[in-house]
Write a protein that holds these residues in place. Structure first.
Motif, PDB file in Angstrom:
ATOM      1  N   THR A 266      39.908  43.558  41.870  1.00  0.00           N
ATOM      2  CA  THR A 266      41.188  44.586  41.605  1.00  0.00           C
ATOM      3  C   THR A 266      43.208  43.555  39.990  1.00  0.00           C
ATOM      4  OG1 THR A 266      41.068  46.128  41.744  1.00  0.00           O
ATOM      5  CG2 THR A 266      42.914  46.034  40.741  1.00  0.00           C
ATOM      6  N   LYS A 267      43.110  42.597  41.348  1.00  0.00           N
ATOM      7  CA  LYS A 267      44.081  41.173  40.943  1.00  0.00           C
ATOM      8  C   LYS A 267      43.733  40.530  39.913  1.00  0.00           C
ATOM      9  CE  LYS A 267      47.653  41.612  44.141  1.00  0.00           C
ATOM     10  NZ  LYS A 267      48.228  41.020  45.006  1.00  0.00           N
ATOM     11  N   ASN A 268      42.140  40.361  39.412  1.00  0.00           N
ATOM     12  CA  ASN A 268      41.293  39.079  38.793  1.00  0.00           C
ATOM     13  C   ASN A 268      41.425  39.768  37.519  1.00  0.00           C
ATOM     14  OD1 ASN A 268      42.075  37.090  40.874  1.00  0.00           O
ATOM     15  ND2 ASN A 268      40.264  37.183  41.400  1.00  0.00           N
ATOM     16  N   LEU A 269      41.078  41.194  37.560  1.00  0.00           N
ATOM     17  CA  LEU A 269      39.504  41.582  36.133  1.00  0.00           C
ATOM     18  C   LEU A 269      40.865  42.209  35.803  1.00  0.00           C
ATOM     19  CD1 LEU A 269      36.898  43.349  37.916  1.00  0.00           C
ATOM     20  CD2 LEU A 269      37.594  41.115  36.123  1.00  0.00           C
ATOM     21  N   MET A 270      41.700  43.067  36.310  1.00  0.00           N
ATOM     22  CA  MET A 270      42.845  43.818  35.454  1.00  0.00           C
ATOM     23  C   MET A 270      43.968  43.506  35.403  1.00  0.00           C
ATOM     24  SD  MET A 270      41.865  47.951  36.393  1.00  0.00           S
ATOM     25  CE  MET A 270      42.633  48.545  35.000  1.00  0.00           C
ATOM     26  N   LYS A 271      44.667  43.364  33.916  1.00  0.00           N
ATOM     27  CA  LYS A 271      46.597  42.695  34.145  1.00  0.00           C
ATOM     28  C   LYS A 271      47.371  43.933  33.753  1.00  0.00           C
ATOM     29  CE  LYS A 271      44.336  39.226  31.792  1.00  0.00           C
ATOM     30  NZ  LYS A 271      44.326  38.408  29.809  1.00  0.00           N
ATOM     31  N   ASP A 272      48.365  43.830  33.517  1.00  0.00           N
ATOM     32  CA  ASP A 272      49.887  45.035  33.152  1.00  0.00           C
ATOM     33  C   ASP A 272      49.887  44.718  32.634  1.00  0.00           C
ATOM     34  OD1 ASP A 272      51.801  46.046  33.559  1.00  0.00           O
ATOM     35  OD2 ASP A 272      52.962  45.148  34.776  1.00  0.00           O
ATOM     36  N   GLU A 273      49.096  45.903  31.736  1.00  0.00           N
ATOM     37  CA  GLU A 273      49.385  46.760  30.268  1.00  0.00           C
ATOM     38  C   GLU A 273      50.530  47.251  30.245  1.00  0.00           C
ATOM     39  OE1 GLU A 273      45.786  47.790  28.528  1.00  0.00           O
ATOM     40  OE2 GLU A 273      44.759  46.427  29.173  1.00  0.00           O
ATOM     41  N   GLY A 274      51.403  48.022  30.891  1.00  0.00           N
ATOM     42  CA  GLY A 274      52.563  48.274  31.248  1.00  0.00           C
ATOM     43  C   GLY A 274      52.451  49.686  30.924  1.00  0.00           C
ATOM     44  N   THR A 275      51.128  50.221  31.298  1.00  0.00           N
ATOM     45  CA  THR A 275      50.856  51.351  31.281  1.00  0.00           C
ATOM     46  C   THR A 275      49.611  52.157  31.878  1.00  0.00           C
ATOM     47  OG1 THR A 275      50.672  53.702  29.933  1.00  0.00           O
ATOM     48  CG2 THR A 275      50.323  51.895  29.291  1.00  0.00           C
ATOM     49  N   PRO A 276      49.617  52.797  32.996  1.00  0.00           N
ATOM     50  CA  PRO A 276      47.623  53.585  32.934  1.00  0.00           C
ATOM     51  C   PRO A 276      46.816  53.105  31.411  1.00  0.00           C
ATOM     52  CG  PRO A 276      49.311  54.585  34.344  1.00  0.00           C
ATOM     53  CD  PRO A 276      50.343  53.983  32.669  1.00  0.00           C
TER      54      PRO A 276
END
Length: 355
Positions: A266-276
């Protein structure tokens, strides 16, 4: 793009008004109007295709809320076992595949979909059964639930499940030949095969073959009216994000696919986009995270609050299945995902896992 007018049907719109209408107009791939036959047919022009539904019902595309489209594609390239009704038939199917289409290089002979409840004795195949097919080529046959597999001695060797001191990933089980023995019988449950490092061991078909199979798999989904599905097992180890991303980049997706990044990735593939909320790119998006809290009722690995009605052979009378993680690990994972604005999707089957 040609305008299409569907009329003379029972069109279930599922719009805010919950209308059921006679006809629908589509232009440039989008619905532009629903209404009566007269209202929709009045939109006809020289480039219009008109389709008479002949009283049939038209529905919006179905959304598959839990799917694994890449493994579906992969099953199109391996030995299908969903219809076998005995161990003998299963072994014959594998022997036929080995004779007609033997694995190349260090690839495995892989089967999928057997259901031991269809067998007269209800028992899973073991390494002793699969070794009759081959002891030189690694063999793995996955249960219909996808939560356990039977493998031969060569596969056990490659997994590292040999001798007395092998280690099993947390949340996994290696069944043994007897309760007082550590010798594996070839049946592996949950993280014993699903752990990301263990997945790397199995040699799969080539990348180009998988992309071609993805096209076939989508056509199966679309033929059943499914226009949105998932792959709920996207992780770095299995390359699913790369596969789905390549399909999107090359305009190979004809249905929407939502990927879920598994806990280890999860941490490597996904970034914080400010919203789900996340946007599609050419019908693909990595939409959220995924974790598991138990297994499957078919494999007797779902985590229940009361013992199974029929306890599996070799288990105590109070056997309730088991959880695959500790509360502390799960809680920290949720905190991390919340802080990243990532939606979490959770695999639970048993009532205790749900609780």
């Amino acid at each position: 793009m040609t305008k299409k007018l569907y009329f003379n049907g029972n069109v279930i719109t599922v719009n805010n008004k919950e209308e059921v209408v006679q006809a629908v107009a589509i232009e440039d791939g989008k619905i532009i109007k629903v209404g009566t036959n007269e209202e929709i047919l009045s939109l006809k022009d020289n480039d219009t295709e008109v389709i008479d539904l002949e009283g049939k019902t038209m529905l919006p595309g179905f959304i598959d809320p839990h799917g694994h489209i890449v493994p579906v594609a992969q099953t199109l390239m391996i030995v299908t076992l969903g219809d076998v009704t005995s161990k003998e038939e299963l072994l014959a199917r594998l022997e036929e595949s080995l004779k007609n289409d033997p694995p190349s290089g260090d690839n495995w002979l892989i089967g999928f979909g057997y259901d031991n409840t269809k067998f007269e004795d209800g028992e899973h195949p073991t390494k002793f059964d699969l070794d009759k097919v081959s002891t030189e080529i690694p063999i793995s046959v996955s249960h219909a639930s996808g939560h356990l597999a039977a493998v031969n001695s060569k596969a056990l060797e490659l997994y590292g499940y040999v001798g007395e001191d092998y280690e099993v990933p947390e949340g996994g089980v290696v069944r043994t030949v007897s309760p007082d023995s550590k010798e594996p019988n070839g049946v592996l449950e949950e993280n014993a095969i699903l752990d990301s490092e263990k997945k790397k061991i199995v040699k799969a078909p080539g990348f180009e073959e998988i992309l071609k199979a993805m096209v076939k798999a989508q056509k199966i989904y679309a033929s059943l009216g499914i226009t949105t599905t998932q792959d709920a097992s996207v992780e770095e180890a299995n390359g699913y994000n790369h596969i789905l991303g390549a399909c999107a980049q090359n305009n190979m997706l004809i249905i929407d696919v939502v990927g879920l990044a598994t806990q280890p990735s999860t941490k490597n593939l996904m970034k914080d986009e400010g919203t789900p909320k996340r946007e599609y790119f050419n019908h693909y998006k990595l939409g959220g995270a995924k974790t598991w809290l138990d297994g499957s009722p078919q494999g007797f690995t779902a985590w229940l609050s009361k013992p199974y009605y029929k306890v599996p052979q070799g288990q105590p009378k109070d056997y309730c299945g088991y959880g695959t993680q500790t509360d502390e690990v799960v809680t920290q994972y949720f905190v991390d995902c919340i802080n990243m604005n990532v939606q979490v999707n959770v695999h639970v089957n048993g009532d205790e896992a749900c609780e």
